[in-house]
Design a protein around this motif. Sequence first.
Motif, mmCIF file in Angstrom:
data_model
loop_
_atom_site.group_PDB
_atom_site.id
_atom_site.type_symbol
_atom_site.label_atom_id
_atom_site.label_comp_id
_atom_site.label_asym_id
_atom_site.label_seq_id
_atom_site.Cartn_x
_atom_site.Cartn_y
_atom_site.Cartn_z
ATOM 1 N N ARG A 38 0.833 -1.208 0.000
ATOM 2 C CA ARG A 38 0.000 0.000 0.000
ATOM 3 C C ARG A 38 0.867 1.257 0.000
ATOM 4 N NH1 ARG A 38 -3.931 -0.942 5.008
ATOM 5 N NH2 ARG A 38 -1.897 -1.456 5.901
ATOM 6 N N PRO A 82 1.513 2.814 -4.176
ATOM 7 C CA PRO A 82 0.199 2.816 -4.850
ATOM 8 C C PRO A 82 0.272 2.722 -6.368
ATOM 9 C CG PRO A 82 0.772 5.007 -4.065
ATOM 10 C CD PRO A 82 1.801 4.092 -3.515
ATOM 11 N N ASP A 83 1.442 2.954 -6.960
ATOM 12 C CA ASP A 83 1.543 2.925 -8.419
ATOM 13 C C ASP A 83 1.595 1.509 -8.983
ATOM 14 O OD1 ASP A 83 1.587 5.681 -8.433
ATOM 15 O OD2 ASP A 83 3.779 5.815 -8.450
ATOM 16 N N LEU A 84 1.778 0.498 -8.131
ATOM 17 C CA LEU A 84 1.841 -0.886 -8.603
ATOM 18 C C LEU A 84 0.436 -1.407 -8.911
ATOM 19 C CD1 LEU A 84 4.446 -2.491 -6.145
ATOM 20 C CD2 LEU A 84 4.844 -1.566 -8.439
ATOM 21 N N ASP A 85 0.274 -2.104 -10.021
ATOM 22 C CA ASP A 85 -1.018 -2.723 -10.320
ATOM 23 C C ASP A 85 -1.075 -4.127 -9.719
ATOM 24 O OD1 ASP A 85 0.408 -4.463 -12.023
ATOM 25 O OD2 ASP A 85 -0.004 -3.234 -13.791
ATOM 26 N N ALA A 86 -2.181 -4.825 -9.893
ATOM 27 C CA ALA A 86 -2.389 -6.132 -9.271
ATOM 28 C C ALA A 86 -1.337 -7.137 -9.718
ATOM 29 C CB ALA A 86 -3.789 -6.642 -9.590
ATOM 30 N N ALA A 87 -1.014 -7.145 -11.008
ATOM 31 C CA ALA A 87 -0.023 -8.095 -11.519
ATOM 32 C C ALA A 87 1.356 -7.811 -10.937
ATOM 33 C CB ALA A 87 0.021 -8.027 -13.042
ATOM 34 N N GLN A 88 1.698 -6.561 -10.790
ATOM 35 C CA GLN A 88 3.003 -6.205 -10.225
ATOM 36 C C GLN A 88 3.081 -6.566 -8.742
ATOM 37 O OE1 GLN A 88 2.753 -2.080 -11.515
ATOM 38 N NE2 GLN A 88 4.524 -2.380 -12.884
ATOM 39 N N ARG A 89 1.974 -6.374 -8.017
ATOM 40 C CA ARG A 89 1.957 -6.745 -6.598
ATOM 41 C C ARG A 89 2.125 -8.253 -6.446
ATOM 42 N NH1 ARG A 89 -2.246 -2.850 -6.402
ATOM 43 N NH2 ARG A 89 -3.828 -4.500 -6.367
ATOM 44 N N ARG A 90 1.433 -9.012 -7.306
ATOM 45 C CA ARG A 90 1.565 -10.477 -7.260
ATOM 46 C C ARG A 90 3.005 -10.888 -7.589
ATOM 47 N NH1 ARG A 90 -1.271 -15.085 -5.466
ATOM 48 N NH2 ARG A 90 -0.415 -16.859 -6.587
#
Length: 516
Positions: free
Chosen positions: A373, A376-384
């Motif tokens: 968190r 915040p610039d990371l999208d779902a795929a990048q977080r995974r």
Amino acid sequence: MALLEVDGLTVSFGDMRAVRDVGFALEPGERLGLVGESGSGKSLSALAATGLLPDTARWGGRIRFGGQPLPRDERERARLRAERVGFVFQEPMTALNPLMKISHQIREALTLSGVEGDIFQLLEEVDLDRGFAERYPHQLSGGQRQRAMIAIALAKRPELLIADEPTSALDLITQARILDLLDELCRSRGMALLFISHDLRAVARLCERVVVMQAGRVVEHGPVAEVFKNPRESYTRRLVDADTPRLVRLPQSRPQRQSLLATRALSKKYSQRQGFLRKPRITVAVDKVSLELTEGAFTALVGPSGCGKSTLAQMLAGLEPSSSGEISFLGRVHYGSNLAADLRRQISLVFQDPFSSFDPRMSVADSLMEPLRLLPDLDAAQRRSRAVEAIEAVGLSANMLGRYPHAFSGGQRQRLAIARALITRPKFLILDEPVSALDVSVRSEILGLLLKLQNDFGLTYLLISHDLESVRHLADRVLVMSAGEIVEAGTPKDIFDNPAHDLTKALLAARLPALS
């Protein structure tokens, strides 16, 4: 006649058998150690022997206390425990009542057992002064809570004391005092002791016989000196070998590196009300600490429980406001609580108890990704992708991301805690007693992992630890803390070979001898 006899004990949870055909006996006044890796069935065997298993467990076999079968009626078992058995559990914070002062909890134990006793004398026996009687559990350090738990257990003057990892949270000086105290009490009161521990040296210091458990079974037993000196089983040999760290020390000669973090006259004071008309009592937790950590350094912070180590760490991480002084991190000044988000993601903490630091309702993937968190610039795929990278960096598999914390062993949970700390790709990791609750073999794995991660990612570490042997092998600089102050600093060779401060000398003198 044996005080406690266990024969053919089995403990099952549904179709899973956790304890298999375990047997041991404990004579009055005897001290027996139970050792083995996490999940080997040590604590379950002790709980079964006193009728404290959860309702979901089924047990079989024969258990006799004082020559009589363990009562099947829970009221009779509760009376037996109240009058004849004392307990010291591994996690004192969960065993103590957070709403009751320590004095009230000791008095409750005295009342339930029908024994007369002096509350202040019991506190003094475990090296706590009278002022602790009026404190609540949250106002004590981890080591102080453990000592309070021991005082409560001893209040009833039990025939049998069951101590489950009673010294894992204690500094060496306090650990030595507690071991000496237990030894003295067993001798003077004729009290038997069932001592469950990962610390083989403590078992060798305190116990006469030892039972070694693996995967729910007894694999070896006998006199302590014989089992530890000449183990018959390869499993026991592995435990004994893991007692002494065999880690590669970081290079001692390094190029000049820039300062990462520095403090100037950093202090933290707490105010505690004493009554309506009385002035509040001021407690100084951290007192004018000035230090500097360079990039890529591995610094260890040691000292007795309650000396302010964890408070200092929380201020460095931006989780606790300072009372005075300042902290400079990456060239920017903060005061312990106003850490900007871009700096906060550069600092991570790994806590002593990984299980309590994870939300049991969240999957591992969700827990690992929670710190993202701050990005915040990371999208779902990048977080995974970050979660996969972090869990694989600590030697676990990406297919474990869907599991929940309860499905992992203690060592695996600590690896997950380190993975979560790494996921924001920080520059600075604070490790607050990260291996004290782990068995010796897993401890060596985690410490080796920390060295590998430092080499892979160029991390800077501040390790808070009571384990001086690990500190000696891992750190390239050691800070010694006492009563909120840094009283000595130097290389491991300086600190261990030529200690200057009396506290440092006392810590080194309190080390238990090696097994071989």
